[in-house]
Scaffold this motif. Structure first.
Motif, short mmCIF file in Angstrom:
data_model
loop_
_atom_site.label_atom_id
_atom_site.label_comp_id
_atom_site.label_asym_id
_atom_site.label_seq_id
_atom_site.Cartn_x
_atom_site.Cartn_y
_atom_site.Cartn_z
N VAL A 39 -77.63 139.90 12.22
CA VAL A 39 -78.45 140.14 11.02
C VAL A 39 -79.86 140.57 11.40
O VAL A 39 -80.50 139.99 12.28
N THR A 40 -80.35 141.58 10.71
CA THR A 40 -81.76 141.97 10.77
C THR A 40 -82.38 141.71 9.40
O THR A 40 -81.92 142.27 8.40
N ARG A 65 -76.99 154.83 5.65
CA ARG A 65 -75.88 154.53 4.76
C ARG A 65 -75.18 153.24 5.18
O ARG A 65 -75.14 152.89 6.35
N PHE A 66 -74.58 152.58 4.17
CA PHE A 66 -73.89 151.32 4.40
C PHE A 66 -72.45 151.41 3.93
O PHE A 66 -72.13 152.10 2.96
N ASP A 67 -71.58 150.68 4.63
CA ASP A 67 -70.16 150.63 4.26
C ASP A 67 -69.91 149.65 3.13
O ASP A 67 -68.93 149.79 2.39
N ASN A 89 -68.17 146.40 15.85
CA ASN A 89 -69.59 146.67 15.99
C ASN A 89 -70.26 146.58 14.62
O ASN A 89 -70.38 147.58 13.92
N ALA A 90 -70.67 145.39 14.25
CA ALA A 90 -71.17 145.14 12.90
C ALA A 90 -72.67 144.88 12.92
O ALA A 90 -73.21 144.30 13.85
N HIS A 91 -73.34 145.31 11.84
CA HIS A 91 -74.77 145.07 11.68
C HIS A 91 -75.06 144.81 10.21
O HIS A 91 -74.67 145.60 9.34
N ILE A 92 -75.74 143.71 9.92
CA ILE A 92 -76.10 143.32 8.56
C ILE A 92 -77.61 143.49 8.40
O ILE A 92 -78.39 142.93 9.19
N LEU A 112 -68.99 155.20 17.59
CA LEU A 112 -70.42 155.18 17.85
C LEU A 112 -71.19 154.53 16.70
O LEU A 112 -72.22 153.94 16.92
N ARG A 113 -70.68 154.66 15.48
CA ARG A 113 -71.41 154.14 14.32
C ARG A 113 -70.87 152.77 13.94
O ARG A 113 -69.68 152.58 13.78
N PRO A 114 -71.74 151.77 13.80
CA PRO A 114 -71.26 150.43 13.47
C PRO A 114 -70.89 150.27 12.01
O PRO A 114 -71.24 151.09 11.16
N LEU A 115 -70.19 149.20 11.74
CA LEU A 115 -69.99 148.77 10.36
C LEU A 115 -71.32 148.24 9.86
O LEU A 115 -71.88 147.32 10.44
#
Length: 293
Positions: free
Chosen positions: A206-207, A221-223, A151-154, A116-119
Motif C-alpha cells: 500500500v502507498t 489507470r486502475f484495475d 504484482n499488486a499495488h494499492i 510488466l504492469r502490476p495489478l
C-alpha cells in the motif's frame, strides 16, 4: 443567532459568537474546496466552528473565513472534524468476498508476475487505512498468502492528514480487530501490547497519499476502484467531479465498488455484476474506443 464560547482551558480569549451568515460562508468554502456537503444543522456546525476557533487561537470566524478565501487549504483542519471517519477492517464483508472470490480470480490470467504492469487498486477515501489493508489481505488470501506471483499495488488516498498518519503507521488497537478471523490477524499483524502492527508484507502493498478527490489529478489507470460511502457526502458538483475522475482512472474492463444504495450517475454505461449481498460495476472494454483513450 450564533454560538458563544466563554472560555477554553489554558487560553483566555474574548467571547465568540459565530453568526449564521459565517456558518453559511464556511460551509460554502469547504464545499468549493473539497466538494463536501456539510449537512449538519447550523447550530451544531456553529458550535464546532467556535470550538475550532478557540483551539486554533483565532479571534473570530471572519478571521478564519479570510484565511480560507486566501488559501482554501486553511480549512483542512476544520474539515477533519466534520468529515465522517467511520471505518473498519472488512467493513462491508460481502464486497470483500466478491473482490477476493470473483474479481481477482477473473483477473489473474492477465496479471501475473511475468507482466510488466502490476495489478493496481485504488482505495478512494481510505480514512485511517483499514479499507486499504483489507484489500491487501484479500489479495494475499486469494493467492494463498503469497503474492510473489501477483504484482499488486494499492494506492490509498484521503484529504485528512491525521487519518493518513494513522494509516501509514499501521498500528491499531486490539478492539478494531476483534471481528477479524484470528488466522488473518496472526498472518498479517504483529502484537504490540494492546495494539496490533501491520506486518511489512502487507504494509508494502500500500502507498498512502493525501488527495483531494474532486481535483482532476491523474494517477494512472486502475484495475479496480473502491469508492465506498464517499459519494453521499459530496455536493452535486463534487459528485460530478469525482465521477469524471473515477471514469478517467478506471481501466477499460476494470471494476468499481460502490456502497449499498449508491448509484451510478445518469448516462453511465457500466455493466452491473451481482454477488451475494452486493453489486459492483465494470467499465466496458469498448469504452476505450468511444472515449479515444
Amino acid at each position: 443567532m450564533g454560538t458563544r464560547v466563554e472560555h477554553v482551558a489554558g487560553y483566555e480569549s474574548p467571547s465568540r459568537v459565530v453568526l449564521d451568515s459565517e456558518v453559511s460562508e464556511i460551509r460554502l468554502l469547504l464545499q468549493e474546496y473539497a466538494g463536501v456537503l456539510i449537512d449538519r444543522p447550523s447550530e451544531v456546525l456553529a458550535e464546532i466552528i467556535a470550538d475550532f476557533l478557540a483551539s486554533h487561537r483565532l479571534t473570530s470566524a471572519s478571521e478564519l473565513i479570510g484565511a480560507m478565501r486566501a488559501r482554501p487549504e486553511e480549512g483542512e483542519a476544520l474539515l477533519e472534524l466534520l468529515l465522517p471517519g467511520d471505518t473498519a477492517f472488512f467493513r462491508k464483508p460481502e464486497i470483500f468476498q466478491a473482490f477476493q472470490k470473483q474479481l481477482l480470480a477473473s483477473m489473474q490470467p492477465k496479471k501475473n508476475g511475468d507482466t510488466l504492469r502490476p495489478l493496481r487498486i485504488w482505495s478512494a477515501g481510505c480514512s485511517t487505512g483499514e479499507e486499504a489493508y483489507s484489500i491487501g489481505i484479500s489479495i494475499c488470501e486469494a493467492f494463498q498468502r503469497d503474492n510473489s506471483g501477483w504484482n499488486a499495488h494499492i494506492v490509498a488516498g484521503d484529504i485528512r492528514r491525521n487519518a493518513l498518519k494513522t494509516a501509514e503507521r499501521g498500528l491499531y488497537p486490539a478492539s478494531l480487530l476483534a471481528q477479524v478471523p484470528r488466522s488473518l490477524v496472526a498472518a498479517y499483524f504483529a502484537r504490540m501490547g494492546e495494539h496490533f502492527l501491520v506486518k511489512p508484507r502487507l504494509r508494502n502493498l500500500v502507498t498512502f497519499t493525501r488527495m483531494n478527490l474532486i481535483e482532476p489529478a491523474f494517477m494512472g489507470r486502475f484495475d479496480c476502484i473502491f469508492c465506498l460511502d464517499v459519494l453521499p457526502h459530496l455536493s452535486t458538483a463534487g459528485k460530478t467531479a469525482l465521477w469524471q475522475r473515477l471514469q478517467l482512472s478506471l481501466e477499460p474492463g476494470g471494476y468499481i465498488f460502490l456502497a449499498e444504495k449508491e448509484q451510478l450517475p445518469p448516462g453511465a454505461t457500466f455493466i452491473q455484476h451481482s454477488a451475494p449481498g452486493c453489486s459492483y460495476y465494470q467499465r466496458p472494454l469498448a469504452a476505450v474506443a468511444r472515449s479515444g483513450m
